[in-house]
Design a protein around this motif. Sequence first.
Motif, PDB file in Angstrom:
ATOM      1  N   ALA A   1      40.901 120.601 -34.304  1.00 44.08           N
ATOM      2  CA  ALA A   1      40.871 120.062 -32.939  1.00 44.08           C
ATOM      3  C   ALA A   1      40.309 121.116 -32.001  1.00 44.08           C
ATOM      4  CB  ALA A   1      42.275 119.656 -32.497  1.00 44.08           C
ATOM      5  N   VAL A   2      39.278 120.712 -31.258  1.00 47.62           N
ATOM      6  CA  VAL A   2      38.605 121.635 -30.333  1.00 47.62           C
ATOM      7  C   VAL A   2      38.844 121.165 -28.897  1.00 47.62           C
ATOM      8  CG1 VAL A   2      36.324 122.397 -29.528  1.00 47.62           C
ATOM      9  CG2 VAL A   2      36.841 122.362 -31.987  1.00 47.62           C
ATOM     10  N   ASN A   3      39.162 122.105 -28.018  1.00 51.97           N
ATOM     11  CA  ASN A   3      39.336 121.785 -26.594  1.00 51.97           C
ATOM     12  C   ASN A   3      37.973 121.686 -25.922  1.00 51.97           C
ATOM     13  OD1 ASN A   3      42.398 122.041 -26.008  1.00 51.97           O
ATOM     14  ND2 ASN A   3      41.900 123.805 -27.298  1.00 51.97           N
ATOM     15  N   LEU A   4      37.764 120.577 -25.224  1.00 50.38           N
ATOM     16  CA  LEU A   4      36.479 120.368 -24.559  1.00 50.38           C
ATOM     17  C   LEU A   4      36.659 120.489 -23.044  1.00 50.38           C
ATOM     18  CD1 LEU A   4      33.896 119.600 -26.110  1.00 50.38           C
ATOM     19  CD2 LEU A   4      34.122 117.313 -25.154  1.00 50.38           C
ATOM     20  N   SER A   5      35.695 121.110 -22.389  1.00 50.21           N
ATOM     21  CA  SER A   5      35.730 121.191 -20.928  1.00 50.21           C
ATOM     22  C   SER A   5      34.932 120.044 -20.327  1.00 50.21           C
ATOM     23  CB  SER A   5      35.117 122.510 -20.468  1.00 50.21           C
ATOM     24  OG  SER A   5      36.054 123.536 -20.613  1.00 50.21           O
ATOM     25  N   ALA A   6      35.268 119.739 -19.068  1.00 49.93           N
ATOM     26  CA  ALA A   6      34.594 118.645 -18.368  1.00 49.93           C
ATOM     27  C   ALA A   6      33.082 118.832 -18.380  1.00 49.93           C
ATOM     28  CB  ALA A   6      35.107 118.552 -16.937  1.00 49.93           C
TER      29      ALA A   6
ATOM     30  N   ARG B   1      36.657 115.232 -39.608  1.00 50.28           N
ATOM     31  CA  ARG B   1      36.853 116.684 -39.720  1.00 50.28           C
ATOM     32  C   ARG B   1      37.025 117.355 -38.364  1.00 50.28           C
ATOM     33  NH1 ARG B   1      38.511 118.992 -44.409  1.00 50.28           N
ATOM     34  NH2 ARG B   1      37.984 117.492 -46.003  1.00 50.28           N
ATOM     35  N   LEU B   2      36.556 116.686 -37.322  1.00 52.44           N
ATOM     36  CA  LEU B   2      36.634 117.288 -35.990  1.00 52.44           C
ATOM     37  C   LEU B   2      37.330 116.341 -35.015  1.00 52.44           C
ATOM     38  CD1 LEU B   2      35.448 120.005 -34.737  1.00 52.44           C
ATOM     39  CD2 LEU B   2      33.916 118.481 -33.509  1.00 52.44           C
ATOM     40  N   GLU B   3      38.237 116.919 -34.241  1.00 52.91           N
ATOM     41  CA  GLU B   3      38.855 116.192 -33.142  1.00 52.91           C
ATOM     42  C   GLU B   3      38.479 116.884 -31.857  1.00 52.91           C
ATOM     43  OE1 GLU B   3      42.967 115.120 -35.363  1.00 52.91           O
ATOM     44  OE2 GLU B   3      43.129 115.544 -33.209  1.00 52.91           O
ATOM     45  N   LEU B   4      38.345 116.106 -30.799  1.00 53.38           N
ATOM     46  CA  LEU B   4      38.079 116.713 -29.500  1.00 53.38           C
ATOM     47  C   LEU B   4      39.253 116.424 -28.577  1.00 53.38           C
ATOM     48  CD1 LEU B   4      34.299 115.846 -29.058  1.00 53.38           C
ATOM     49  CD2 LEU B   4      35.293 118.052 -29.702  1.00 53.38           C
ATOM     50  N   GLU B   5      39.738 117.471 -27.924  1.00 50.26           N
ATOM     51  CA  GLU B   5      40.833 117.316 -26.969  1.00 50.26           C
ATOM     52  C   GLU B   5      40.259 117.260 -25.560  1.00 50.26           C
ATOM     53  OE1 GLU B   5      44.041 120.055 -27.567  1.00 50.26           O
ATOM     54  OE2 GLU B   5      44.344 119.397 -29.647  1.00 50.26           O
ATOM     55  N   LEU B   6      40.532 116.135 -24.904  1.00 52.31           N
ATOM     56  CA  LEU B   6      40.055 115.924 -23.534  1.00 52.31           C
ATOM     57  C   LEU B   6      41.261 115.957 -22.611  1.00 52.31           C
ATOM     58  CD1 LEU B   6      38.038 112.688 -24.402  1.00 52.31           C
ATOM     59  CD2 LEU B   6      37.202 115.039 -24.520  1.00 52.31           C
ATOM     60  N   THR B   7      41.029 116.108 -21.319  1.00 49.55           N
ATOM     61  CA  THR B   7      42.135 115.988 -20.371  1.00 49.55           C
ATOM     62  C   THR B   7      41.926 114.752 -19.505  1.00 49.55           C
ATOM     63  OG1 THR B   7      41.014 117.487 -18.864  1.00 49.55           O
ATOM     64  CG2 THR B   7      42.682 118.451 -20.290  1.00 49.55           C
TER      65      THR B   7
ATOM     66  N   ASP C   1      52.495 117.085 -39.805  1.00 46.94           N
ATOM     67  CA  ASP C   1      52.954 115.699 -39.871  1.00 46.94           C
ATOM     68  C   ASP C   1      54.485 115.690 -39.847  1.00 46.94           C
ATOM     69  OD1 ASP C   1      52.501 112.785 -40.440  1.00 46.94           O
ATOM     70  OD2 ASP C   1      53.674 113.321 -42.214  1.00 46.94           O
ATOM     71  N   MET C   2      55.058 114.924 -38.947  1.00 46.53           N
ATOM     72  CA  MET C   2      56.506 114.948 -38.756  1.00 46.53           C
ATOM     73  C   MET C   2      57.231 114.470 -40.013  1.00 46.53           C
ATOM     74  SD  MET C   2      58.484 115.906 -36.245  1.00 46.53           S
ATOM     75  CE  MET C   2      58.085 115.746 -34.521  1.00 46.53           C
ATOM     76  N   ALA C   3      56.773 113.375 -40.596  1.00 50.06           N
ATOM     77  CA  ALA C   3      57.497 112.772 -41.714  1.00 50.06           C
ATOM     78  C   ALA C   3      57.422 113.625 -42.980  1.00 50.06           C
ATOM     79  CB  ALA C   3      56.947 111.369 -41.979  1.00 50.06           C
ATOM     80  N   SER C   4      56.234 114.102 -43.313  1.00 47.20           N
ATOM     81  CA  SER C   4      56.051 114.797 -44.600  1.00 47.20           C
ATOM     82  C   SER C   4      56.142 116.308 -44.479  1.00 47.20           C
ATOM     83  CB  SER C   4      54.679 114.434 -45.184  1.00 47.20           C
ATOM     84  OG  SER C   4      53.655 114.993 -44.364  1.00 47.20           O
ATOM     85  N   GLY C   5      55.995 116.833 -43.263  1.00 40.16           N
ATOM     86  CA  GLY C   5      55.976 118.285 -43.092  1.00 40.16           C
ATOM     87  C   GLY C   5      54.659 118.915 -43.515  1.00 40.16           C
ATOM     88  N   ARG C   6      53.690 118.081 -43.857  1.00 33.03           N
ATOM     89  CA  ARG C   6      52.389 118.612 -44.288  1.00 33.03           C
ATOM     90  C   ARG C   6      51.517 119.041 -43.111  1.00 33.03           C
ATOM     91  NH1 ARG C   6      52.020 115.141 -48.869  1.00 33.03           N
ATOM     92  NH2 ARG C   6      49.827 114.663 -49.006  1.00 33.03           N
ATOM     93  N   ILE C   7      50.670 120.039 -43.360  1.00 33.73           N
ATOM     94  CA  ILE C   7      49.702 120.475 -42.350  1.00 33.73           C
ATOM     95  C   ILE C   7      48.546 119.471 -42.342  1.00 33.73           C
ATOM     96  CG2 ILE C   7      48.157 122.344 -41.618  1.00 33.73           C
ATOM     97  CD1 ILE C   7      50.997 123.350 -41.762  1.00 33.73           C
ATOM     98  N   ILE C   8      48.347 118.818 -41.215  1.00 31.16           N
ATOM     99  CA  ILE C   8      47.293 117.805 -41.152  1.00 31.16           C
ATOM    100  C   ILE C   8      46.106 118.244 -40.295  1.00 31.16           C
ATOM    101  CG2 ILE C   8      48.731 115.789 -41.611  1.00 31.16           C
ATOM    102  CD1 ILE C   8      48.945 115.436 -38.529  1.00 31.16           C
ATOM    103  N   GLY C   9      46.291 119.342 -39.582  1.00 30.29           N
ATOM    104  CA  GLY C   9      45.196 119.788 -38.733  1.00 30.29           C
ATOM    105  C   GLY C   9      45.444 121.171 -38.176  1.00 30.29           C
ATOM    106  N   ALA C  10      44.469 121.643 -37.424  1.00 32.23           N
ATOM    107  CA  ALA C  10      44.584 122.948 -36.789  1.00 32.23           C
ATOM    108  C   ALA C  10      43.921 122.852 -35.423  1.00 32.23           C
ATOM    109  CB  ALA C  10      43.892 124.012 -37.632  1.00 32.23           C
ATOM    110  N   GLU C  11      44.617 123.306 -34.388  1.00 33.04           N
ATOM    111  CA  GLU C  11      43.962 123.379 -33.076  1.00 33.04           C
ATOM    112  C   GLU C  11      43.295 124.734 -32.952  1.00 33.04           C
ATOM    113  OE1 GLU C  11      46.313 122.673 -29.517  1.00 33.04           O
ATOM    114  OE2 GLU C  11      44.575 123.060 -28.231  1.00 33.04           O
ATOM    115  N   ALA C  12      42.012 124.703 -32.616  1.00 34.22           N
ATOM    116  CA  ALA C  12      41.254 125.941 -32.418  1.00 34.22           C
ATOM    117  C   ALA C  12      41.443 126.412 -30.980  1.00 34.22           C
ATOM    118  CB  ALA C  12      39.773 125.689 -32.697  1.00 34.22           C
ATOM    119  N   LEU C  13      41.881 127.658 -30.818  1.00 36.80           N
ATOM    120  CA  LEU C  13      42.098 128.219 -29.480  1.00 36.80           C
ATOM    121  C   LEU C  13      41.335 129.530 -29.358  1.00 36.80           C
ATOM    122  CD1 LEU C  13      45.806 127.233 -29.630  1.00 36.80           C
ATOM    123  CD2 LEU C  13      44.296 126.509 -27.752  1.00 36.80           C
ATOM    124  N   ILE C  14      40.554 129.628 -28.304  1.00 33.80           N
ATOM    125  CA  ILE C  14      39.661 130.786 -28.186  1.00 33.80           C
ATOM    126  C   ILE C  14      40.438 132.035 -27.783  1.00 33.80           C
ATOM    127  CG2 ILE C  14      39.037 130.422 -25.742  1.00 33.80           C
ATOM    128  CD1 ILE C  14      36.115 131.161 -26.572  1.00 33.80           C
TER     129      ILE C  14
END
Length: 278
Positions: free
Chosen positions: A114-119, A144-150, A48-61
């Motif tokens: 945050a999980v990257n999703l494929s088409a 608890r889960l975010e999905l990253e789309l393109t 988080d930009m304002a607080s500097g707190r960790i608000i999430g994690a992107e999962a990368l394979i």
Amino acid sequence: AKEAGRGAFRFYTEAMSRAAQDRLHLDTRLRRALERGEFALHYQPQIDMASGRIIGAEALIRWLDPEEGMVSPARFIPVAEESGLIVPIGEWVLRTACAQAQAWQAAGHELSIAVNLSARQLQHADMAIRLAELFREFGLGPGRLELELTESMLAGDHAQTEARLQALKALGVELSIDDFGTGYSSLAYLKRFPIDVLKIDQSFVRDIPQDRNDMEIAATIIAMAHTLKLRVIAEGVETPEQHAFLKERGCDAWQGYLRSRPVPADEFEQRFLLCSDA
Ligand code: C2E
Ligand code: CA
Ligand code: CA
Ligand code: CA
């Protein structure tokens, strides 16, 4: 005509490019890697930009190939997408991320993964049903889960895409647009689809503060996102100057080497969840 066709096929096979053979070979090895459990997820903190707190994690394979060592997803994900192997690999990613989210939820840590999703995964009609099953199995609460789309995934059959995204939203999943601004699609999908977050692509961050145009693009994405009531996260932040600029322009969150590379889950816990790594 049949003979000619067969000849053409043989010719094609013989002339098959080295790249195509490599791809075939890689696909076989990927299948085996899935069976043998050679994949892992690494996690990069989202701050988080304002607080500097960790608000999430992107999962990368990550693929730890016994022969070649660590193989980059930039190399094997496109191959898996082409062959369809991305579906079982993506299923493994979702399951592993849900198990991790459960562990962090149980330990009282308030962060999303945050999980990257494929088409191809989004095209699966039962994607939302599968996710609902996983959430039930792991007892995951909403958010608890975010999905990253393109952007390219949001072109095409709008009614069907909209229904699928609404089904995911109904599960309490947040939706982000990855690599925002690099696709060729129109921005109309931002009005139509239930998007929560825009991720400023690292190509617009890399040359801040040398490239005035990139700075204007990043600032414009932030302003537009806020007008549309979306949050915005910058990726690929490597320098204090980039961080300062994005913060000044009101960017909500960021991730990048300035704080950390993606790391294994146990290291993530040690550095970002258990003690303060200020
Ligand atoms: P992406 O989703 O755009 O992920 C961001 C990439 O930038 C990651 O590369 C990350 O390690 C890297 N990165 C993070 N911070 C910085 C930084 O400050 N500077 C620079 N130069 N790079 C940074 P990675 O892990 O090699 O992943 C590459 C791509 O592979 C991802 O790009 C994503 O498109 C794909 N990918 C990774 N994991 C998965 C997955 O589980 N499923 C699918 N479908 N795709 C995945
Ligand atoms: Ca991503
Ligand atoms: Ca990205
Ligand atoms: Ca990408």
